[in-house]
Enzyme design. Sequence first.
Site, mmCIF file in Angstrom:
data_model
loop_
_atom_site.group_PDB
_atom_site.id
_atom_site.type_symbol
_atom_site.label_atom_id
_atom_site.label_comp_id
_atom_site.label_asym_id
_atom_site.label_seq_id
_atom_site.Cartn_x
_atom_site.Cartn_y
_atom_site.Cartn_z
ATOM 1 N N GLY A 277 14.115 -2.269 -0.971
ATOM 2 C CA GLY A 277 14.800 -0.809 -0.997
ATOM 3 C C GLY A 277 15.693 -0.858 0.272
ATOM 4 O O GLY A 277 15.849 0.526 0.657
ATOM 5 N N ALA A 278 16.263 -1.580 0.699
ATOM 6 C CA ALA A 278 17.033 -1.739 2.010
ATOM 7 C C ALA A 278 18.341 -1.372 1.529
ATOM 8 O O ALA A 278 19.462 -1.063 2.609
ATOM 9 C CB ALA A 278 17.315 -3.337 2.359
ATOM 10 N N GLY B 143 17.888 -5.098 -2.661
ATOM 11 C CA GLY B 143 18.052 -3.579 -3.408
ATOM 12 C C GLY B 143 18.642 -3.898 -4.492
ATOM 13 O O GLY B 143 19.317 -5.200 -4.876
ATOM 14 N N SER C 122 2.685 7.078 0.863
ATOM 15 C CA SER C 122 3.200 8.616 0.870
ATOM 16 C C SER C 122 2.000 9.448 1.142
ATOM 17 O O SER C 122 0.819 9.039 0.836
ATOM 18 C CB SER C 122 3.914 8.821 -0.357
ATOM 19 O OG SER C 122 3.738 10.378 -0.529
ATOM 20 N N TYR D 193 3.032 10.143 -9.398
ATOM 21 C CA TYR D 193 3.561 9.732 -8.055
ATOM 22 C C TYR D 193 2.489 9.339 -7.139
ATOM 23 O O TYR D 193 2.359 8.172 -6.527
ATOM 24 C CB TYR D 193 4.729 10.723 -7.312
ATOM 25 C CG TYR D 193 5.278 10.066 -5.992
ATOM 26 C CD1 TYR D 193 6.251 9.092 -6.014
ATOM 27 C CD2 TYR D 193 5.154 10.712 -4.916
ATOM 28 C CE1 TYR D 193 6.747 8.797 -4.957
ATOM 29 C CE2 TYR D 193 5.339 10.147 -3.900
ATOM 30 C CZ TYR D 193 6.607 9.138 -3.864
ATOM 31 O OH TYR D 193 6.956 8.753 -2.394
ATOM 32 N N LYS E 51 0.949 5.812 -5.304
ATOM 33 C CA LYS E 51 1.058 5.719 -3.827
ATOM 34 C C LYS E 51 -0.350 5.569 -3.436
ATOM 35 O O LYS E 51 -0.782 4.703 -2.425
ATOM 36 C CB LYS E 51 1.648 6.814 -3.235
ATOM 37 C CG LYS E 51 3.283 7.022 -3.461
ATOM 38 C CD LYS E 51 3.925 5.729 -2.911
ATOM 39 C CE LYS E 51 5.321 5.837 -3.193
ATOM 40 N NZ LYS E 51 6.013 4.616 -2.576
HETATM 41 N N1 LIG Z 1 11.783 10.386 1.250
HETATM 42 C C1 LIG Z 1 10.696 10.725 1.303
HETATM 43 O O1 LIG Z 1 10.561 12.060 1.462
HETATM 44 C C2 LIG Z 1 9.802 9.979 1.384
HETATM 45 C C3 LIG Z 1 8.333 10.458 1.409
HETATM 46 C C4 LIG Z 1 7.020 9.423 1.153
HETATM 47 C C5 LIG Z 1 7.331 8.084 0.803
HETATM 48 N N2 LIG Z 1 8.698 7.673 0.389
HETATM 49 C C6 LIG Z 1 8.764 6.547 0.085
HETATM 50 O O2 LIG Z 1 9.570 5.517 0.862
HETATM 51 C C7 LIG Z 1 10.257 4.588 0.191
HETATM 52 C C8 LIG Z 1 11.672 4.914 0.206
HETATM 53 O O3 LIG Z 1 12.081 6.163 -0.333
HETATM 54 P P1 LIG Z 1 13.704 6.757 0.126
HETATM 55 O O4 LIG Z 1 13.615 8.260 0.265
HETATM 56 O O5 LIG Z 1 14.339 5.795 1.134
HETATM 57 O O6 LIG Z 1 14.331 6.534 -1.383
HETATM 58 P P2 LIG Z 1 15.760 6.093 -1.807
HETATM 59 O O7 LIG Z 1 16.833 6.515 -0.735
HETATM 60 O O8 LIG Z 1 16.014 6.667 -3.314
HETATM 61 O O9 LIG Z 1 15.675 4.617 -1.783
HETATM 62 C C9 LIG Z 1 14.839 3.990 -2.702
HETATM 63 C C10 LIG Z 1 15.245 2.322 -2.681
HETATM 64 O O10 LIG Z 1 14.435 1.770 -3.533
HETATM 65 C C11 LIG Z 1 15.177 0.817 -4.235
HETATM 66 N N3 LIG Z 1 14.592 0.543 -5.612
HETATM 67 C C12 LIG Z 1 14.105 1.418 -6.531
HETATM 68 N N4 LIG Z 1 13.858 0.860 -7.678
HETATM 69 C C13 LIG Z 1 14.164 -0.658 -7.466
HETATM 70 C C14 LIG Z 1 14.030 -1.839 -8.272
HETATM 71 N N5 LIG Z 1 13.607 -1.583 -9.568
HETATM 72 N N6 LIG Z 1 14.201 -2.759 -7.815
HETATM 73 C C15 LIG Z 1 14.798 -2.838 -6.352
HETATM 74 N N7 LIG Z 1 14.952 -1.807 -5.880
HETATM 75 C C16 LIG Z 1 14.576 -0.877 -6.040
HETATM 76 C C17 LIG Z 1 16.525 1.485 -4.382
HETATM 77 O O11 LIG Z 1 17.557 0.422 -4.695
HETATM 78 P P3 LIG Z 1 19.127 0.938 -5.219
HETATM 79 O O12 LIG Z 1 19.298 2.087 -4.546
HETATM 80 O O13 LIG Z 1 19.770 -0.335 -4.903
HETATM 81 O O14 LIG Z 1 18.702 1.027 -6.529
HETATM 82 C C18 LIG Z 1 16.489 2.061 -3.225
HETATM 83 O O15 LIG Z 1 17.063 1.105 -1.921
HETATM 84 C C19 LIG Z 1 9.747 5.006 -1.628
HETATM 85 O O16 LIG Z 1 8.748 4.094 -1.759
HETATM 86 C C20 LIG Z 1 9.437 6.362 -1.444
HETATM 87 O O17 LIG Z 1 8.256 6.466 -2.550
HETATM 88 C C21 LIG Z 1 9.813 8.533 0.667
#
Ligand SMILES: NC(=O)c1ccc[n+]([C@@H]2O[C@H](COP(=O)([O-])OP(=O)(O)OC[C@H]3O[C@@H](n4cnc5c(N)ncnc54)[C@H](OP(=O)(O)O)[C@@H]3O)[C@@H](O)[C@H]2O)c1
Lengths: 74, 252
Positions: B14-15, B38, B143, B156, B160
């Site tokens: 997810g980088a 990613g 989460s 979701y 988690k």
């Molecule tokens: N933001 C929040 O409020 C929050 C809160 C709690 C937990 N989280 C958790 O934190 C993590 C990151 O979230 P974020 O907010 O940074 O989300 P984000 O900006 O949407 O980033 C998600 C990342 O996951 C990658 N990804 C998704 N599906 C994939 C797949 N099939 N294969 C490879 N890569 C994949 C995406 O890659 P591409 O973009 O290249 O497709 C992207 O780099 C997630 O697990 C999320 O559930 C987030």
Amino acid sequence: MEERIKNAFQKALEVEDKEIKLTDQFRDYEEWDSLGQLSLIAILDEDFGVEIESDDFNEIITVGDLLKAVQKRS
Amino acid sequence: MIFSLSGKNILVTGASSGIGRQIAIACSAMNARVILLGRNQERLDETLASLQDPALHLRYSADLLEYDKVESIIKDATGKTGKIHGVVNCAGISTTLPLRVINMNKMADLFHTNVFSAINLTKIVCKPAYIADDGASIIFISSVMSVVGEAGKTLYGMTKGALVAASKSLAIELAPRKIRVNCISPGVVVTPMSKSSFYSQNENTLNQIRSLHPLGLGRVEDIANPCVFLLSDEAGWITGTNLFVDGGYTAR
Ligand SMILES: NC(=O)c1ccc[n+]([C@@H]2O[C@H](COP(=O)([O-])OP(=O)(O)OC[C@H]3O[C@@H](n4cnc5c(N)ncnc54)[C@H](OP(=O)(O)O)[C@@H]3O)[C@@H](O)[C@H]2O)c1
């Protein structure tokens, strides 16, 4: 398409037997709430492949308006 | 004491966006060599360009759902960097779906991306051929929804919670090999994911979400910093925990 949109409302609001009319202002339905709105948006996405931005959605007042919005986007 | 990741190879999924991108940046700032994963090549390259000494690091654009292709990436990467000392499983997707519109396809999608792909990657990395001989640190980004609820977050939250459950048994199973396994559970952090969530689309619902976080919404740095700590040797006696980094969300 008209029937499918009416069904979408029935499914989203869990009111299978309710009569839905194109002129209905759906926010006035007793069953309308935030979960109903989320459900409707999920159904539009999954069954119609249509995403409607929140600002645009706020301007949609009647069932008929939604039908037009979906037709425009699909 | 300053936490250093010097000499360590850290894999971050997810980088290409949000939290994962910042974790990669923080790891490189602490002198780790980072392997970025990613799907989106362009955004992955943007991450690479923001790392300290970009030429030192590796990036692979891949869909983690293509389970059978993951091992060739790990093999290639470790061939170049040497064995892996840390993994941050950050790739994930979110959804807000009331029970009435949950179906088998949606459950499968969420579980494949958020749970199965992370366990598959972890399984491969933990092979003795790829993981550092003197131990490693594995992190799952879970989460607050793993332990508390909100309407529409059933699906979701299930995924988690599954990560937290998995991390506990993995912590026990892998302890003899000095592989530590922990979760970080963020509250709402400002990223592309949270910005596209339904609550961000209107000021009222966004304010409601803000009010649930006594310290305000999180920044990506707020998650990356504790990640660096858990990856470092200074966290050497910490395993099987779920660290809440949520601005007080779960303090109520
Ligand atoms: N933001 C929040 O409020 C929050 C809160 C709690 C937990 N989280 C958790 O934190 C993590 C990151 O979230 P974020 O907010 O940074 O989300 P984000 O900006 O949407 O980033 C998600 C990342 O996951 C990658 N990804 C998704 N599906 C994939 C797949 N099939 N294969 C490879 N890569 C994949 C995406 O890659 P591409 O973009 O290249 O497709 C992207 O780099 C997630 O697990 C999320 O559930 C987030």
